[in-house]
Scaffold this active site. Structure first.
Site, PDB file in Angstrom:
ATOM      1  N   THR B 127     -14.506  22.363  17.216  1.00 41.29           N
ATOM      2  CA  THR B 127     -14.418  21.760  18.480  1.00 41.29           C
ATOM      3  C   THR B 127     -15.116  20.261  18.055  1.00 41.29           C
ATOM      4  OG1 THR B 127     -16.791  22.087  19.026  1.00 41.29           O
ATOM      5  CG2 THR B 127     -15.014  23.630  19.592  1.00 41.29           C
ATOM      6  N   ASP B 128     -15.100  19.283  19.276  1.00 42.38           N
ATOM      7  CA  ASP B 128     -15.703  18.150  19.044  1.00 42.38           C
ATOM      8  C   ASP B 128     -17.019  18.327  18.668  1.00 42.38           C
ATOM      9  OD1 ASP B 128     -13.071  16.984  19.403  1.00 42.38           O
ATOM     10  OD2 ASP B 128     -13.461  16.454  21.460  1.00 42.38           O
ATOM     11  N   CYS B 129     -17.731  19.286  19.546  1.00 39.04           N
ATOM     12  CA  CYS B 129     -19.307  19.354  18.889  1.00 39.04           C
ATOM     13  C   CYS B 129     -19.325  20.259  17.913  1.00 39.04           C
ATOM     14  CB  CYS B 129     -19.872  19.768  20.395  1.00 39.04           C
ATOM     15  SG  CYS B 129     -19.191  21.092  21.090  1.00 39.04           S
ATOM     16  N   TYR B 130     -18.685  21.156  17.652  1.00 41.23           N
ATOM     17  CA  TYR B 130     -18.744  21.977  16.282  1.00 41.23           C
ATOM     18  C   TYR B 130     -17.405  21.923  15.232  1.00 41.23           C
ATOM     19  CZ  TYR B 130     -22.419  24.439  18.822  1.00 41.23           C
ATOM     20  OH  TYR B 130     -23.535  24.743  19.520  1.00 41.23           O
ATOM     21  N   PRO B 131     -17.619  20.785  14.497  1.00 46.33           N
ATOM     22  CA  PRO B 131     -16.314  20.476  13.885  1.00 46.33           C
ATOM     23  C   PRO B 131     -15.685  21.454  12.611  1.00 46.33           C
ATOM     24  CG  PRO B 131     -18.103  18.811  13.218  1.00 46.33           C
ATOM     25  CD  PRO B 131     -18.278  19.721  14.495  1.00 46.33           C
TER      26      PRO B 131
END
Ligand code: SF4
Ligand code: SF4
Lengths: 133, 389
Positions: B127-131
């Site tokens: 995700t954008d926060c957990y790449p």
């Protein structure tokens, strides 16, 4: 007389020898086959021998002449006391009472009574029981 | 009548009289319940048996860059990760994807407690926060932020006796059941068992501080399948599986002496959990309950060869008979064997006794009692009505 228990080890090239036949016929022994294991490399046979004492000795001599390795069966099983939790699952399947509890509910193993069926090895939930040979 | 405060005061001043649940049965037999009520303050119980409904919540901390772990494996055992990014739950019965029955969740828990390194593998969609999308590393218990056992169902108040009337061997969670009623297995510590010493849950409730896995733990909730309305004898003891407890405790302080992975042949993996609960002797009624001995606690023998949920029963037998080595069913003597360790249950009750006496392990009144008014519902098979989206 009491049964003498031995572990016989055969090399691959000896596997087709009818040793049990000779022990019965030439030495008049009663054989109790406790366990047999054959791999591509060797064969192992755990035998209980009974008969006249001198015949048992002669039979064992004869086996050695055939280059079969003969070792006394010291203990059939080892129960690892560090991992055993004294639960009793093995006593549920032991057919001879070789595994049983002492008065304080510690598991005890009586090798004299053990016939090496290995039912206990299967039943033990923490794998505390192992075959010795 | 004694209050918790009075008992705790005695514990703090080193004056409390503490007996194990076995010792108190002997005292009751000799001197009577009234004497026990007057002289004994605390009774300690213990059990050490396989409890499948067990598991552990873990928090791994964040890697750099971080990952929202979607699927997680510990030593190739899948663990539940449908929680926040780096939280997971290891279920005791989960099997290794690599070696199957040879290793499972119960063994992961044992290995972590033993301090052994465990391989952590996880994948994610990123995700954008957990790449990050995948990770493989090694962890030990000490590395984790939190690690606590949260066992939805432990300390069953009584259980079945298992027998097998059919001609083939059955491999079950009650051990190997030999054909033609060749054996009978049972799995509680009888008069030492926690809930059998407080049959109506007067002192064991939510918030009760207990011995769990070698350290202190707590009763978190009623356990799953809690069935307080089970049939009971005149003495109040259930005649079949009844109450259960959900337990929580800090895995970092536990010991493999009291938490062990286990495998039942062709059934699967479970976890031995050591539990001990101190019982305050508040009044004569509590004294009466802890004085009930093995000869007055009964379990019901069920035929495990019948596949239906409702299994035919072969009658009731006392724990005294079960401990004696055989029971008689239809005229046939059947050898009995336990699956939970009486020896280690005793060790736990003894250890808890020393904690109460010497280490000032005080007692807690339940924050809220366990429910006593509901049964145990079955799962009915009905045609789906299409409620799924
Ligand atoms: S091998 Fe068989 S006889 Fe020997 S202890 Fe195990 S179950 Fe009993
Ligand atoms: S089944 Fe295993 S752990 Fe249980 S008493 Fe036997 S050897 Fe010990």
């Amino acid at each position: 007389m009491a049964e003498q228990r031995v572990v016989l080890t055969f090399h691959r090239w000896q596997l087709d020898k009818p040793v049990t036949y000779h022990l019965v016929k030439d030495y008049d022994l009663v054989l109790n086959i406790l366990q047999a294991k054959v791999t591509t490399e060797e064969g192992k046979l755990v035998l209980g021998l009974s008969g006249l004492e001198q015949n048992v000795e002669k039979g064992i001599e004869w086996l050695k002449e055939q280059q079969v390795i003969v070792e006394p069966l010291a203990t059939g099983l080892s129960v690892n006391k560090d991992s055993c939790v004294d639960c009793g699952a093995c006593t549920a399947v032991c057919p001879t009472g070789a595994l049983s509890f002492s008065d304080d509910w510690t598991l005890g193993y009586d090798e004299e009574k053990c016939i090496l069926c290995l039912a206990c090895e299967t039943a033990c939930p923490v794998r505390a029981i192992e075959e010795k040979f | 009548m004694k209050s918790y405060e009075e008992i705790n005061e005695k514990i703090r001043s080193g004056k409390a009289v503490v007996l194990t649940a076995e010792e108190v049965v002997a005292l009751g037999r000799e001197k009577g319940v009234k004497h026990v009520a007057e002289t004994v303050d605390v009774v300690t119980t213990g059990t050490f048996g396989p409890m499948c409904s067990s598991g552990a919540f873990l928090n791994f901390g964040h890697s750099d860059p971080p990952i929202k772990m979607q699927k997680v494996w510990l030593n190739d055992v899948p663990v539940f990760a449908g929680l926040a990014a780096v939280d997971a739950y290891v279920g005791a019965t989960e099997l290794s994807e690599n070696v199957g029955f040879d290793y499972g969740g119960g063994h992961v828990i044992e290995d972590l407690i033993a301090g052994k390194p465990v391989v952590l593998r996880a994948i994610s969609y990123g995700t954008d926060c957990y790449p990050r999308r995948e990770i493989e590393t090694e962890i030990t218990l000490a590395d984790l932020n939190q690690a606590y056992l949260f066992n939805p169902r432990n300390a069953y108040q009584n259980y079945n006796i298992a027998v097998n009337s059919c001609a083939r061997t059955l491999n079950t969670y009650m051990g190997i059941l030999l054909p033609n009623m060749g054996n009978a297995t049972y799995s509680t510590s009888g008069e030492l068992s926690p809930l059998l010493n407080d049959p109506h849950y007067r002192t064991i409730g939510i918030g009760t501080r207990i011995f769990m896995g070698g350290t202190e733990g707590y009763v978190a909730w009623e356990g799953t399948q809690h069935n307080p309305m089970q049939a009971r004898g005149d003495n109040g003891e259930p005649l079949a599986p009844s109450g259960t407890l959900a337990l929580i405790g800090d895995m970092k302080k536990m010991s493999t002496r009291y938490i062990r992975g286990s495998y039942y042949y062709k059934y699967g993996i479970s976890l031995f959990v050591g539990v001990g609960i101190p019982i305050p002797i508040l009044d004569e009624e509590m004294a009466r309950c802890v004085c009930i001995g093995n000869e007055d606690i009964y379990a019901t023998a069920l035929d495990y060869s019948v596949e239906n949920r409702a299994k035919p029963n072969f009658g009731r037998f006392s724990y005294k008979e079960l401990r004696g080595g055989s029971i008689t069913i239809n005229g046939k003597s059947i050898p009995t064997a336990p699956l939970s360790s009486l020896k280690r249950a005793r060790e736990i009750a003894d250890l808890l006794k020393t904690w109460v006496k010497d280490e000032k392990f005080t007692l807690t009144a339940p924050v809220k009692p366990l429910p006593t008014d509901h049964g145990f519902k079955p799962l009915n098979i009905v045609p789906p009505t299409g409620a799924m989206v």
